[in-house]
Design a protein around this motif. Sequence first.
Motif, PDB file in Angstrom:
ATOM      1  N   GLU A 190       0.826  -1.210   0.000  1.00  0.00           N
ATOM      2  CA  GLU A 190       0.000   0.000   0.000  1.00  0.00           C
ATOM      3  C   GLU A 190       0.862   1.262   0.000  1.00  0.00           C
ATOM      4  O   GLU A 190       0.547   2.255  -0.649  1.00  0.00           O
ATOM      5  N   THR A 191       1.975   1.230   0.720  1.00  0.00           N
ATOM      6  CA  THR A 191       2.883   2.384   0.758  1.00  0.00           C
ATOM      7  C   THR A 191       3.494   2.637  -0.604  1.00  0.00           C
ATOM      8  O   THR A 191       3.576   3.787  -1.074  1.00  0.00           O
ATOM      9  N   PHE A 192       3.911   1.553  -1.284  1.00  0.00           N
ATOM     10  CA  PHE A 192       4.491   1.703  -2.617  1.00  0.00           C
ATOM     11  C   PHE A 192       3.459   2.253  -3.611  1.00  0.00           C
ATOM     12  O   PHE A 192       3.788   3.065  -4.485  1.00  0.00           O
ATOM     13  N   ARG A 193       2.219   1.803  -3.489  1.00  0.00           N
ATOM     14  CA  ARG A 193       1.174   2.318  -4.374  1.00  0.00           C
ATOM     15  C   ARG A 193       0.951   3.808  -4.162  1.00  0.00           C
ATOM     16  O   ARG A 193       0.773   4.575  -5.109  1.00  0.00           O
ATOM     17  N   PHE A 194       0.966   4.245  -2.900  1.00  0.00           N
ATOM     18  CA  PHE A 194       0.801   5.667  -2.590  1.00  0.00           C
ATOM     19  C   PHE A 194       1.956   6.479  -3.162  1.00  0.00           C
ATOM     20  O   PHE A 194       1.754   7.558  -3.747  1.00  0.00           O
ATOM     21  N   MET A 195       3.198   5.959  -3.013  1.00  0.00           N
ATOM     22  CA  MET A 195       4.365   6.663  -3.550  1.00  0.00           C
ATOM     23  C   MET A 195       4.307   6.756  -5.071  1.00  0.00           C
ATOM     24  O   MET A 195       4.650   7.788  -5.661  1.00  0.00           O
ATOM     25  N   GLN A 196       3.865   5.678  -5.743  1.00  0.00           N
ATOM     26  CA  GLN A 196       3.762   5.692  -7.195  1.00  0.00           C
ATOM     27  C   GLN A 196       2.723   6.708  -7.656  1.00  0.00           C
ATOM     28  O   GLN A 196       2.922   7.416  -8.665  1.00  0.00           O
ATOM     29  N   LYS A 197       1.620   6.826  -6.927  1.00  0.00           N
ATOM     30  CA  LYS A 197       0.599   7.818  -7.253  1.00  0.00           C
ATOM     31  C   LYS A 197       1.162   9.227  -7.148  1.00  0.00           C
ATOM     32  O   LYS A 197       0.935  10.079  -8.018  1.00  0.00           O
ATOM     33  N   LEU A 202       3.389  14.212  -9.770  1.00  0.00           N
ATOM     34  CA  LEU A 202       4.496  15.148  -9.963  1.00  0.00           C
ATOM     35  C   LEU A 202       4.950  15.192 -11.419  1.00  0.00           C
ATOM     36  O   LEU A 202       5.258  16.267 -11.961  1.00  0.00           O
ATOM     37  N   LYS A 203       4.982  14.019 -12.073  1.00  0.00           N
ATOM     38  CA  LYS A 203       5.338  13.982 -13.493  1.00  0.00           C
ATOM     39  C   LYS A 203       4.347  14.775 -14.327  1.00  0.00           C
ATOM     40  O   LYS A 203       4.735  15.518 -15.251  1.00  0.00           O
ATOM     41  N   GLN A 204       3.072  14.640 -14.019  1.00  0.00           N
ATOM     42  CA  GLN A 204       2.045  15.369 -14.760  1.00  0.00           C
ATOM     43  C   GLN A 204       2.198  16.880 -14.572  1.00  0.00           C
ATOM     44  O   GLN A 204       2.092  17.658 -15.534  1.00  0.00           O
ATOM     45  N   GLU A 205       2.486  17.322 -13.334  1.00  0.00           N
ATOM     46  CA  GLU A 205       2.665  18.752 -13.080  1.00  0.00           C
ATOM     47  C   GLU A 205       3.893  19.294 -13.817  1.00  0.00           C
ATOM     48  O   GLU A 205       3.857  20.400 -14.384  1.00  0.00           O
ATOM     49  N   LEU A 206       4.989  18.525 -13.843  1.00  0.00           N
ATOM     50  CA  LEU A 206       6.185  18.952 -14.562  1.00  0.00           C
ATOM     51  C   LEU A 206       5.932  19.078 -16.054  1.00  0.00           C
ATOM     52  O   LEU A 206       6.402  20.014 -16.712  1.00  0.00           O
ATOM     53  N   GLU A 207       5.180  18.131 -16.619  1.00  0.00           N
ATOM     54  CA  GLU A 207       4.863  18.179 -18.041  1.00  0.00           C
ATOM     55  C   GLU A 207       4.016  19.401 -18.375  1.00  0.00           C
ATOM     56  O   GLU A 207       4.235  20.079 -19.399  1.00  0.00           O
ATOM     57  N   GLU A 208       3.059  19.720 -17.500  1.00  0.00           N
ATOM     58  CA  GLU A 208       2.234  20.913 -17.720  1.00  0.00           C
ATOM     59  C   GLU A 208       3.063  22.186 -17.647  1.00  0.00           C
ATOM     60  O   GLU A 208       2.879  23.110 -18.447  1.00  0.00           O
ATOM     61  N   LEU A 209       4.000  22.255 -16.697  1.00  0.00           N
ATOM     62  CA  LEU A 209       4.882  23.420 -16.593  1.00  0.00           C
ATOM     63  C   LEU A 209       5.778  23.544 -17.818  1.00  0.00           C
ATOM     64  O   LEU A 209       6.020  24.654 -18.319  1.00  0.00           O
ATOM     65  N   ARG A 210       6.283  22.425 -18.330  1.00  0.00           N
ATOM     66  CA  ARG A 210       7.132  22.441 -19.513  1.00  0.00           C
ATOM     67  C   ARG A 210       6.352  22.950 -20.733  1.00  0.00           C
ATOM     68  O   ARG A 210       6.857  23.769 -21.516  1.00  0.00           O
ATOM     69  N   GLN A 211       5.130  22.446 -20.876  1.00  0.00           N
ATOM     70  CA  GLN A 211       4.311  22.904 -22.008  1.00  0.00           C
ATOM     71  C   GLN A 211       3.986  24.386 -21.894  1.00  0.00           C
ATOM     72  O   GLN A 211       3.996  25.117 -22.899  1.00  0.00           O
TER      73      GLN A 211
END
Length: 231
Positions: A190-197, A202-211
């Motif tokens: 469960e901890t690993f699933r939370f970390m992956q989420k 964070l990846k999605q936010e970085l991609e939006e900032l890059r665009q």
Amino acid sequence: MLRRIRSDIQAVFDNDPAARSRFEVIFTYSGLHAIWAYRIAHWFFVRRWFTAARMISQISRFFTGIEIHPGARIGERLFIDHGMGVVIGETCEIGNDVVLYQGVTLGGTGKEKGKRHPTIGNHVVISSGAKVLGSFKVGEHAKIGANSVVLKEVPPCSTIVGIPGRVVKFNGKRLEDKLNHNQVPDPVLETFRFMQKEINELKQELEELRQLQQANGNAGSTQDVKQKAEV
């Protein structure tokens, strides 16, 4: 004594569907042998013949792989399934109709004096590899999941899992007589699933900032071209 022997044998049939005959149970079940050896050792222990009691318990440990201190107090119909690696401490108290699976430790933390080990209520199930450490009570009808580490009091009619152990069921739906080992939640997973989420967000936010940065850069370049053309 004969009544207790019969009840110990019956506990095997009540809890182990693989038990086929009394002959097989009497001669091949190490958990049963360990309990009978404990009862003899405890008889010597309460009469203060401590060395004889410990010798019997150590011989039993050698042959069964189960260590029960002769000073422990154990009720009726205790069932130890397989049992290799089970350890029960000196001041431990176990009620009636308790089930222990292999690798269970009912021990202390090494810090207490006097009563150092847990008190296990009636009808408790403790699954493989679980560690119950300290001088506290595990309430009646409680179930402790495999490899859990329990360091504080357990309420009656609750299910405990994890490291450290936490309550995942309490006075909810009617509990089954046996704990389903394959349905115990995995706190590490469960901890690993939370970390992956969190990583995906964070990846999605970085991609939006890059665009957004690229769009601002393109708009600035177009503005410069128009200014030069007008000049």
